[in-house]
Every structure is written in structure tokens, then in C-alpha cells.
Design an enzyme around this catalytic site. Structure first.
Site, PDB file in Angstrom:
ATOM      1  N   SER A 109      -5.400   1.318   2.881  1.00  0.00           N
ATOM      2  CA  SER A 109      -5.593   0.033   3.648  1.00  0.00           C
ATOM      3  C   SER A 109      -4.669  -0.732   3.838  1.00  0.00           C
ATOM      4  O   SER A 109      -3.753  -0.991   3.191  1.00  0.00           O
ATOM      5  CB  SER A 109      -6.747  -0.750   3.053  1.00  0.00           C
ATOM      6  OG  SER A 109      -7.274  -1.567   3.681  1.00  0.00           O
ATOM      7  N   CYS A 111      -4.619  -3.743   3.536  1.00  0.00           N
ATOM      8  CA  CYS A 111      -4.732  -4.902   2.631  1.00  0.00           C
ATOM      9  C   CYS A 111      -3.755  -4.531   1.416  1.00  0.00           C
ATOM     10  O   CYS A 111      -3.315  -5.284   0.355  1.00  0.00           O
ATOM     11  CB  CYS A 111      -6.081  -5.150   1.803  1.00  0.00           C
ATOM     12  SG  CYS A 111      -6.507  -3.862   0.747  1.00  0.00           S
ATOM     13  N   TYR A 138      -8.458  -3.799  -5.420  1.00  0.00           N
ATOM     14  CA  TYR A 138      -8.787  -2.639  -4.518  1.00  0.00           C
ATOM     15  C   TYR A 138      -7.107  -2.208  -4.063  1.00  0.00           C
ATOM     16  O   TYR A 138      -7.054  -1.133  -3.795  1.00  0.00           O
ATOM     17  CB  TYR A 138      -9.507  -3.293  -3.267  1.00  0.00           C
ATOM     18  CG  TYR A 138      -9.695  -2.213  -2.128  1.00  0.00           C
ATOM     19  CD1 TYR A 138      -9.213  -2.424  -0.967  1.00  0.00           C
ATOM     20  CD2 TYR A 138     -10.555  -1.157  -2.132  1.00  0.00           C
ATOM     21  CE1 TYR A 138      -9.227  -1.849   0.228  1.00  0.00           C
ATOM     22  CE2 TYR A 138     -10.855  -0.268  -0.916  1.00  0.00           C
ATOM     23  CZ  TYR A 138     -10.169  -0.707  -0.136  1.00  0.00           C
ATOM     24  OH  TYR A 138     -10.340   0.067   1.275  1.00  0.00           O
ATOM     25  N   LYS A 142      -5.342   1.366  -4.135  1.00  0.00           N
ATOM     26  CA  LYS A 142      -4.870   2.099  -3.141  1.00  0.00           C
ATOM     27  C   LYS A 142      -3.371   2.442  -3.029  1.00  0.00           C
ATOM     28  O   LYS A 142      -2.646   3.488  -2.828  1.00  0.00           O
ATOM     29  CB  LYS A 142      -5.086   1.221  -1.720  1.00  0.00           C
ATOM     30  CG  LYS A 142      -6.508   1.280  -1.558  1.00  0.00           C
ATOM     31  CD  LYS A 142      -7.191   2.607  -1.015  1.00  0.00           C
ATOM     32  CE  LYS A 142      -8.447   2.575  -0.770  1.00  0.00           C
ATOM     33  NZ  LYS A 142      -9.081   4.003  -0.388  1.00  0.00           N
ATOM     34  N   HIS A 181     -17.997  -5.801   5.624  1.00  0.00           N
ATOM     35  CA  HIS A 181     -16.735  -6.428   6.624  1.00  0.00           C
ATOM     36  C   HIS A 181     -17.085  -7.421   7.485  1.00  0.00           C
ATOM     37  O   HIS A 181     -18.566  -7.409   7.802  1.00  0.00           O
ATOM     38  CB  HIS A 181     -15.865  -5.270   7.078  1.00  0.00           C
ATOM     39  CG  HIS A 181     -14.982  -4.591   5.851  1.00  0.00           C
ATOM     40  ND1 HIS A 181     -15.508  -3.205   5.544  1.00  0.00           N
ATOM     41  CD2 HIS A 181     -14.171  -5.160   5.119  1.00  0.00           C
ATOM     42  CE1 HIS A 181     -14.651  -2.838   4.599  1.00  0.00           C
ATOM     43  NE2 HIS A 181     -13.651  -3.865   4.249  1.00  0.00           N
TER      44      HIS A 181
END
Ligand SMILES: NC(=O)C1=CN([C@@H]2O[C@H](COP(=O)(O)OP(=O)(O)OC[C@H]3O[C@@H](n4cnc5c(N)ncnc54)[C@H](OP(=O)(O)O)[C@@H]3O)[C@@H](O)[C@H]2O)C=CC1
Ligand SMILES: C[C@H]1O[C@H](OP(=O)(O)OP(=O)(O)OC[C@H]2O[C@@H](n3cnc4c(=O)[nH]c(N)nc43)[C@H](O)[C@@H]2O)[C@@H](O)[C@@H](O)C1=O
Length: 312
Positions: A109, A111, A138, A142, A181
Site C-alpha cells: 500500500s 502508506c 499496518y 506491509k 476508507h
């Protein structure tokens, strides 16, 4: 390692991304998919994952299963986001390699990039600065998944590739009032305000952060292309180039939904990363472009959600 000629496994096939991958594969004539719901196969359960891969030996794996949520969910449940995503990806990547999968695509992602990295974000910006606190757990999971794919390629020659998508939206998204989201969160809130003839709608944060938004079916097109044509340790950004402020997005959603009341910003809610526009030139070099512009995508997502709600 004897490579498998088994089916294609799409993990997380009922989710926003997984469902779009299944649609894309079936539309292109793929008919040997193996699919399991979360209830049928909990991917945090290592013995169950090992048994599944030993039995089915998929030749390709799209790893689109994860614990996923918006800014408030990530900020509220960091332990769950870290533990569940580390478990899912560790179990699936290892068992896929162990049972002869020819290729695996892991979804990261945007982020994962540092909160204040230069924009647009190039893949080389990874680990060059502190992460955005609201989704750090998170993001760390990832990044670990990316590093695991690179380690299995280096040590075992496993063709594991990694895509880094920007913020997504589309059919079958998560519309939970608190945990979703921004796009589904606002579509639902503006819809409910119009239905209730409410005088105002509250939007979280200051409205100033910028977000790049990509329609899920466009992502699926990129992922199938990468699975078919890309084999390298380097991750690949997948962005649309369509960037808006949250305030601009709120007005777009109001227009799509047909809401004409006031918009108020609740600055007690977090803004998160100020901006995370991806440099997707590595993918563009393979000939991929997004097809669904933001305004059209919002209308499609809204129509899909209303249809699904009407038949529930
Ligand atoms: N949505 C976005 O904006 C972005 C998403 N991504 C990434 O794309 C991937 C897919 O995300 P998205 O489709 O949006 O997420 P969704 O939440 O829509 O889908 C995730 C899927 O994974 C399943 N799942 C979750 N936990 C488990 C588990 N323990 N065992 C088996 N299945 C499980 C869910 O099933 P159930 O619902 O039944 O629990 C669901 O079907 C993720 O890796 C995410 O990080 C990347 C960038 C942006
Ligand atoms: C894809 C990416 O998504 C997450 O990061 P994020 O981009 O910050 O996610 P978001 O879509 O939830 O918020 C975007 C912006 O929008 C504002 N905002 C306004 N009103 C609502 C609202 O009603 N809901 C939400 N969720 N946000 C709102 C919100 O305040 C923020 O400024 C990561 O956790 C992680 O999951 C990840 O990888």
C-alpha cells in the site's frame, strides 16, 4: 522445487480488490480459479493454510487478503492490523513457495512510504523517513511482506512480485461507518444525509490532505498485467494520477449523490498523511494507464452500493 500446474488462487476474493481480480480473470477466460472465504479458510491459521496449499498446489497466487481499513480503524486497532497482516502474508507466501507456486503477487500500500517523502513517491523512497503514525502498524506489516517476497526470491528463487497501490475505491468496497476508507465513508454519509434531508454533512479532518484515488477494476487490470509480464524484486507503484483534496472529494461526492446541504469539517478527527501521490512510471513503462476517471468511478461505485443495498 517441482513447479505446479494447479489452479490460480485469489486470496481475499470477496474483498474490493480480490473481487475485481476475479472479475478480470473470468472476463479474460480463466476458468480454473480456487477460492476460499475467510470463514472457510482463516489465513492466520498456519496449519490450515499449509493443508490448503498441499492439497491444491496453485500455480499462481494473488494475495489480496488482508485486514484493511481506513484511518480511524488503523489508528484504533494497530495490534490487530499488525498481527493479522503479518500472519496472513507469512503463512501464504511460505506455503505458496513450499508447494510449487510459479508466481505470487503481494499487495502492499502507498502508506508504506515516509509521511513527508518528496512527491510524487518513487519506489526508492521506501524506509527513508518516519511513517505516518495513524497507520504505522499496518505499514510495517506491509513492508515486512515486501521484504519477505524479496528474501524468498533471493534465497529460493521464488518469483514473488509486489504491487504498491494508491488509495482504492469501487464495487464491493467496505462501507462500514467508522472503519471504511474515505470514498465509501463519504458516499454513505452524503447518501444518508440526502435521504434524511439533513442540513449538513460532517467530513473528517481539515479537508486539506491530498489523496490519489484509483478505481479497483483499473487496479485489477494492472495486477493481471504484472502477474503475466513482470518478474523482479523491485516493487511497482500503481497510481491513477487523479489527485484531489479531501474537501474537493467531498464536493464531488455531494454532486454524485445529489446532496445540496452544507459541509462541515470535524478537525477532532485525524488528517493522516498530508499527501501520497505515487510515481507510477515503472508501471507506465509496461503500457498500463488508468481508464476510469475519478468522477465516473464515484458514480459507478455509488450505483453499485445502492444496488447491493436494495437487494440486501
Ligand atoms: N482499499 C484500499 O484503499 C487499498 C488496499 N490495498 C491492499 O489491497 C489488498 C486488498 O484490500 P481490499 O480489497 O481493499 O480489502 P477488503 O477488506 O475489501 O478485502 C480483504 C479480504 O481479505 C479477507 N480476509 C481478511 N482477513 C482474512 C483472514 N484472516 N483469512 C482469510 N481472509 C481474510 C476479507 O474477508 P472478510 O471480509 O470476510 O474478513 C476480505 O475478503 C490488501 O492487501 C490491502 O492492503 C492497498 C492499497 C489501498
Ligand atoms: C489506503 C490507505 O488508507 C489509509 O490511509 P488514508 O489514506 O489516510 O485513509 P482514509 O481513506 O481513511 O482517509 C483519507 C483522508 O480522508 C479523510 N476523511 C474525511 N472523511 C472521512 C471519512 O468519513 N472516512 C474516512 N476513512 N476518512 C475520511 C481522513 O481524515 C483522511 O485525511 C491507511 O489507514 C491505509 O489503510 C492505507 O493504506
Amino acid at each position: 522445487m517441482a513447479h505446479s500446474d494447479g489452479p490460480i488462487y485469489v486470496a481475499g476474493h470477496r474483498g474490493l480488490v480480490g473481487a475485481s481480480i476475479v472479475r478480470h480473470l473470468r472476463a479474460s477466460g480463466v476458468d480454473d480459479l480456487v477460492l476460499r472465504t475467510h470463514a472457510e479458510l482463516d489465513l492466520t491459521d498456519q496449519p490450515a493454510v499449509e493443508a490448503f496449499f498441499a492439497e491444491h498446489r496453485p500455480r499462481q497466487v494473488y494475495l489480496a487478503a488482508a485486514k484493511v481499513g481506513g484511518i480511524l480503524a488503523n489508528d484504533t486497532y494497530p495490534a490487530d492490523f499488525l498481527r493479522e497482516n503479518l500472519a496472513i502474508q507469512t503463512n501464504v507466501i511460505h506455503s505458496a513457495w513450499k508447494h510449487g507456486a510459479r508466481k505470487l503477487l503481494f499487495l502492499g500500500s502507498s502508506c508504506i512510504y515516509p509521511k513527508l517523502a518528496p512527491q510524487p513517491l518513487h519506489e526508492d523512497a521506501l524506509l527513508t523517513g518516519p511513517l505516518e503514525p495513524t497507520n504505522e502498524a499496518y505499514a510495517i506489516a506491509k513492508i515486512a511482506g515486501l521484504k519477505m517476497c524479496q528474501a524468498y526470491r533471493k534465497q529460493h528463487g521464488f518469483d514473488a512480485i509486489v504491487a504498491m497501490p494508491t488509495n482504492l475505491y469501487g464495487p464491493g468496497d467496505n462501507y462500514h461507518p467508522q472503519n471504511s476508507h474515505v470514498v465509501p465513508g463519504l458516499l454513505r454519509r452524503f447518501h444518508e444525509a440526502r435521504e434524511a434531508n439533513a442540513p449538513e454533512v460532517v467530513v473528517w479532518g481539515t479537508g486539506t490532505p491530498l489523496r490519489e484515488l484509483l478505481y479497483a477494476d483499473d487496479l485489477a487490470d494492472a495486477l493481471v498485467l504484472l502477474m503475466d509480464r513482470y518478474s523482479d524484486a523491485q516493487m511497482v507503484n500503481v497510481g491513477s494520477g487523479d489527485e484531489v483534496s479531501i474537501a474537493e472529494l467531498a464536493h464531488l461526492v455531494a454532486d454524485v449523490v445529489g446532496y445540496t446541504g452544507q459541509i462541515r469539517f470535524d478537525t477532532s478527527k485525524p488528517d493522516g498523511t498530508p499527501r501520497k501521490l505515487l510515481d507510477s512510471s515503472r508501471l507506465a513503462a509496461l503500457g498500463w494507464r488508468r481508464r476510469v476517471p475519478l468522477r465516473d468511478g464515484l458514480a459507478l461505485a455509488y450505483a453499485d452500493w445502492r444496488t447491493a443495498a436494495a437487494t440486501r
